[in-house]
Design a protein around this motif. Structure first.
Motif, mmCIF file in Angstrom:
data_model
loop_
_atom_site.group_PDB
_atom_site.id
_atom_site.type_symbol
_atom_site.label_atom_id
_atom_site.label_comp_id
_atom_site.label_asym_id
_atom_site.label_seq_id
_atom_site.Cartn_x
_atom_site.Cartn_y
_atom_site.Cartn_z
ATOM 1 N N GLN A 168 6.855 -14.006 -16.690
ATOM 2 C CA GLN A 168 5.674 -13.564 -15.937
ATOM 3 C C GLN A 168 6.009 -12.348 -15.070
ATOM 4 O O GLN A 168 5.418 -11.285 -15.233
ATOM 5 N N THR A 169 6.963 -12.527 -14.156
ATOM 6 C CA THR A 169 7.378 -11.385 -13.332
ATOM 7 C C THR A 169 8.787 -10.920 -13.703
ATOM 8 O O THR A 169 9.336 -10.035 -13.065
ATOM 9 N N GLY A 170 9.344 -11.519 -14.737
ATOM 10 C CA GLY A 170 10.689 -11.167 -15.186
ATOM 11 C C GLY A 170 11.259 -12.309 -16.010
ATOM 12 O O GLY A 170 10.521 -13.164 -16.504
ATOM 13 N N VAL A 171 12.574 -12.309 -16.126
ATOM 14 C CA VAL A 171 13.243 -13.391 -16.855
ATOM 15 C C VAL A 171 14.494 -13.808 -16.081
ATOM 16 O O VAL A 171 15.040 -13.028 -15.288
ATOM 17 N N LEU A 172 14.947 -15.028 -16.347
ATOM 18 C CA LEU A 172 16.109 -15.577 -15.646
ATOM 19 C C LEU A 172 17.254 -15.806 -16.625
ATOM 20 O O LEU A 172 17.039 -16.054 -17.811
ATOM 21 N N LYS A 175 0.813 -1.223 0.000
ATOM 22 C CA LYS A 175 0.000 0.000 0.000
ATOM 23 C C LYS A 175 0.846 1.273 0.000
ATOM 24 O O LYS A 175 0.370 2.324 -0.452
ATOM 25 N N ILE A 176 2.089 1.182 0.487
ATOM 26 C CA ILE A 176 2.934 2.379 0.533
ATOM 27 C C ILE A 176 3.792 2.516 -0.730
ATOM 28 O O ILE A 176 4.576 3.465 -0.848
ATOM 29 N N PHE A 177 3.634 1.579 -1.678
ATOM 30 C CA PHE A 177 4.397 1.625 -2.928
ATOM 31 C C PHE A 177 3.459 1.989 -4.080
ATOM 32 O O PHE A 177 2.498 1.269 -4.361
ATOM 33 N N GLU A 178 3.724 3.094 -4.731
ATOM 34 C CA GLU A 178 2.922 3.516 -5.877
ATOM 35 C C GLU A 178 3.572 2.992 -7.155
ATOM 36 O O GLU A 178 4.673 3.426 -7.527
ATOM 37 N N PRO A 179 2.939 2.048 -7.835
ATOM 38 C CA PRO A 179 3.564 1.470 -9.026
ATOM 39 C C PRO A 179 3.632 2.449 -10.189
ATOM 40 O O PRO A 179 2.797 3.351 -10.306
ATOM 41 N N ASN A 180 4.626 2.247 -11.043
ATOM 42 C CA ASN A 180 4.778 3.048 -12.259
ATOM 43 C C ASN A 180 5.068 2.078 -13.398
ATOM 44 O O ASN A 180 6.169 1.564 -13.521
ATOM 45 N N TYR A 181 4.056 1.843 -14.224
ATOM 46 C CA TYR A 181 4.183 0.838 -15.275
ATOM 47 C C TYR A 181 4.763 1.394 -16.568
ATOM 48 O O TYR A 181 5.008 0.640 -17.509
ATOM 49 N N SER A 182 4.960 2.683 -16.638
ATOM 50 C CA SER A 182 5.530 3.265 -17.852
ATOM 51 C C SER A 182 7.003 2.881 -17.971
ATOM 52 O O SER A 182 7.692 2.694 -16.978
ATOM 53 N N GLY A 183 7.455 2.753 -19.203
ATOM 54 C CA GLY A 183 8.833 2.329 -19.432
ATOM 55 C C GLY A 183 9.849 3.358 -18.954
ATOM 56 O O GLY A 183 9.739 4.547 -19.263
ATOM 57 N N GLY A 184 10.827 2.908 -18.197
ATOM 58 C CA GLY A 184 11.873 3.798 -17.713
ATOM 59 C C GLY A 184 12.987 3.970 -18.726
ATOM 60 O O GLY A 184 13.038 3.266 -19.747
ATOM 61 N N LYS A 185 13.892 4.891 -18.443
ATOM 62 C CA LYS A 185 14.967 5.218 -19.378
ATOM 63 C C LYS A 185 16.315 4.629 -18.958
ATOM 64 O O LYS A 185 17.335 4.911 -19.586
ATOM 65 N N TYR A 186 16.345 3.813 -17.899
ATOM 66 C CA TYR A 186 17.603 3.232 -17.447
ATOM 67 C C TYR A 186 17.366 1.873 -16.796
ATOM 68 O O TYR A 186 16.269 1.564 -16.327
ATOM 69 N N ILE A 187 18.413 1.063 -16.792
ATOM 70 C CA ILE A 187 18.415 -0.226 -16.097
ATOM 71 C C ILE A 187 18.958 0.014 -14.704
ATOM 72 O O ILE A 187 19.908 0.796 -14.516
ATOM 73 N N MET A 206 4.749 -7.668 -17.662
ATOM 74 C CA MET A 206 5.405 -8.371 -16.562
ATOM 75 C C MET A 206 5.425 -7.522 -15.300
ATOM 76 O O MET A 206 5.316 -8.045 -14.185
ATOM 77 N N GLY A 207 5.552 -6.203 -15.460
ATOM 78 C CA GLY A 207 5.523 -5.317 -14.300
ATOM 79 C C GLY A 207 4.197 -5.396 -13.563
ATOM 80 O O GLY A 207 4.143 -5.400 -12.326
ATOM 81 N N LYS A 208 3.103 -5.492 -14.349
ATOM 82 C CA LYS A 208 1.774 -5.604 -13.740
ATOM 83 C C LYS A 208 1.607 -6.954 -13.041
ATOM 84 O O LYS A 208 1.014 -7.042 -11.955
ATOM 85 N N GLN A 209 2.148 -8.006 -13.652
ATOM 86 C CA GLN A 209 2.076 -9.328 -13.016
ATOM 87 C C GLN A 209 2.931 -9.378 -11.748
ATOM 88 O O GLN A 209 2.564 -10.033 -10.766
#
Length: 402
Positions: free
Chosen positions: A343-347, A220-232, A373-376
């Motif tokens: 699903q939640t990333g890749v290995l 609840k204290i984390f606000e998600p941001n699903y937009s693509g970021g500009k850095y790894i 994957m970010g939403k999952q």
């Protein structure tokens, strides 16, 4: 109910302390009374029970005689036992919940609890019961030589920081606790990953005493941001076992910025590598916390977790998930339990920078997949790593032992 939570340090030193304080906050939120026990340390967060803390141990930059004296206290501390017994008498808890206690508080506090017939639960954050040097790692490679109580390998191979004396102290500590059954009074060992539980079963720890309870995060204290970021993003200690060189080798030819957040013994070497190879996309941000760290997570494209050691259940992966960011993780330890392929990333194969680069390029070339994957990932922490589930499972084992 009344609990005493015991840990070597009373400040946010790392992921294990994060779990320690989050559980305390959670239990207090449900109306339970909590007292803390630790050793004094200049970075400690204030506690109303700090007058009962044991004194700090000085073993850096001191004479050999003082190091040996400090080493004995790291194996078993009579002062900790005395101070802890005073707190037990004052607070009269129902249960002791220990986190990291070896090497500072020591198993002396378990003896104090046993003498007063107070049950103990202990959360395992690493492999210390199996490996004197915690990590099952030697010269950057996985090492399981000490399994089965063959702790002498720690001294022979100088496993702890290459030091004969420190490795000997840790070896003696492991034999002492094993031979005298110092952990026998513990009712349950909480394992935050199935991998960790499996390793302890393989090592002969009674399976009936091991229970899997995943770490949790307050979504609840984390606000998600699903937009693509500009850095790894990389967040962690700059040390060989964390796979930092694998990351640098994988990303040196990429055009996207790579932000390295954290500090550690390899920082100078990493910066030298970047300079020597004229890598222009890697930026060392140093140690960050609070709002700065939150913004770095929220605005990245994804997190890379390239560890080469047996990770347990990294909190930074849960944080990335909570912000709606997928994770590229190495397929080692407990990481694959969290990072589910596509699903939640890749290995990728641990230590293989070519494979890691392929996975990074896969995500960079599929921005819609990153968002999906970010939403999952966010959904996974909401459903499987939430506070309510953690509380119910903890209370279940607490009630069993009363």
């Amino acid at each position: 109910m009344k609990f005493i939570f015991a840990n070597n340090y009373c400040y946010l030193r790392g992921g294990s302390e994060r779990v320690f304080y989050d559980e305390i906050s959670m239990l207090r939120g449900f109306g339970h009374e909590i007292a803390l026990f630790s050793r004094h340390f200049n970075k400690n967060i204030h506690s109303e029970y700090s007058e009962y803390f044991a004194s700090d141990i000085e073993y850096q930059n001191v004479s050999l005689i003082k190091k040996i004296s400090a080493g004995a206290k790291l194996i078993y501390s009579y002062e900790c036992r005395k101070k802890f017994d005073e707190l037990l008498k004052l607070f009269n808890p129902n249960i002791i919940h220990a986190h990291n206690i070896y090497g500072r508080l020591t198993t002396s506090i378990i003896d104090a609890a046993k003498e007063r017939q107070i049950p103990v639960v202990m959360t395992l954050h690493d492999l210390k019961l199996i490996c004197p040097s915690y990590l099952m790692l030697l010269n950057g490679e996985i090492c399981e030589s000490c399994k089965g109580g063959k702790f002498y390998h720690c001294t022979v191979k100088r496993c702890h920081k290459g030091s004969l004396l420190q490795s000997l102290i840790y070896t003696i500590e492991s034999y002492f606790n094993s031979l005298f059954g110092k952990y026998d009074w513990i009712s349950y060992f909480v394992c935050p990953s199935n991998f960790l539980m499996k390793k302890h079963i393989e090592a002969g720890i009674p399976e009936k005493k091991l229970i899997y309870i995943a770490n949790f995060i307050k979504t609840k204290i984390f606000e998600p941001n699903y937009s693509g970021g500009k850095y790894i993003l990389f967040v962690g200690r700059l040390s060989r076992e964390k796979g930092i060189m694998t990351l640098l080798n994988a990303t040196k030819d990429l055009k996207i910025p790579v932000w390295i957040v954290g500090d550690g013994p390899m920082r100078a070497e990493c910066e030298g590598f970047v300079k020597k190879n004229k890598i222009v996309n890697v930026v060392f941000k140093g140690y960050k916390s609070g709002n700065e760290l939150e913004d770095l997570f929220r605005n990245c494209a994804f997190l890379v977790f390239p560890s080469q050691c047996y990770e347990n259940a990294p909190m930074s992966i849960l944080e990335a998930f909570a912000y709606g960011k997928p994770v590229i993780g190495s397929n080692i330890g407990g990481i694959p339990e969290m990072v589910i392929e596509n699903q939640t990333g890749v290995l990728f194969n641990s230590g293989d920078h070519i494979h890691l680069k392929e996975k990074i390029e896969q995500l960079l070339n599929n921005p819609s997949l990153v968002i999906q994957m970010g939403k999952q990932a966010r959904r996974k922490v909401e459903e499987e790593y939430n506070e309510e589930i953690h509380y119910q499972k903890l209370m279940s084992i607490y009630k069993k032992i009363l």
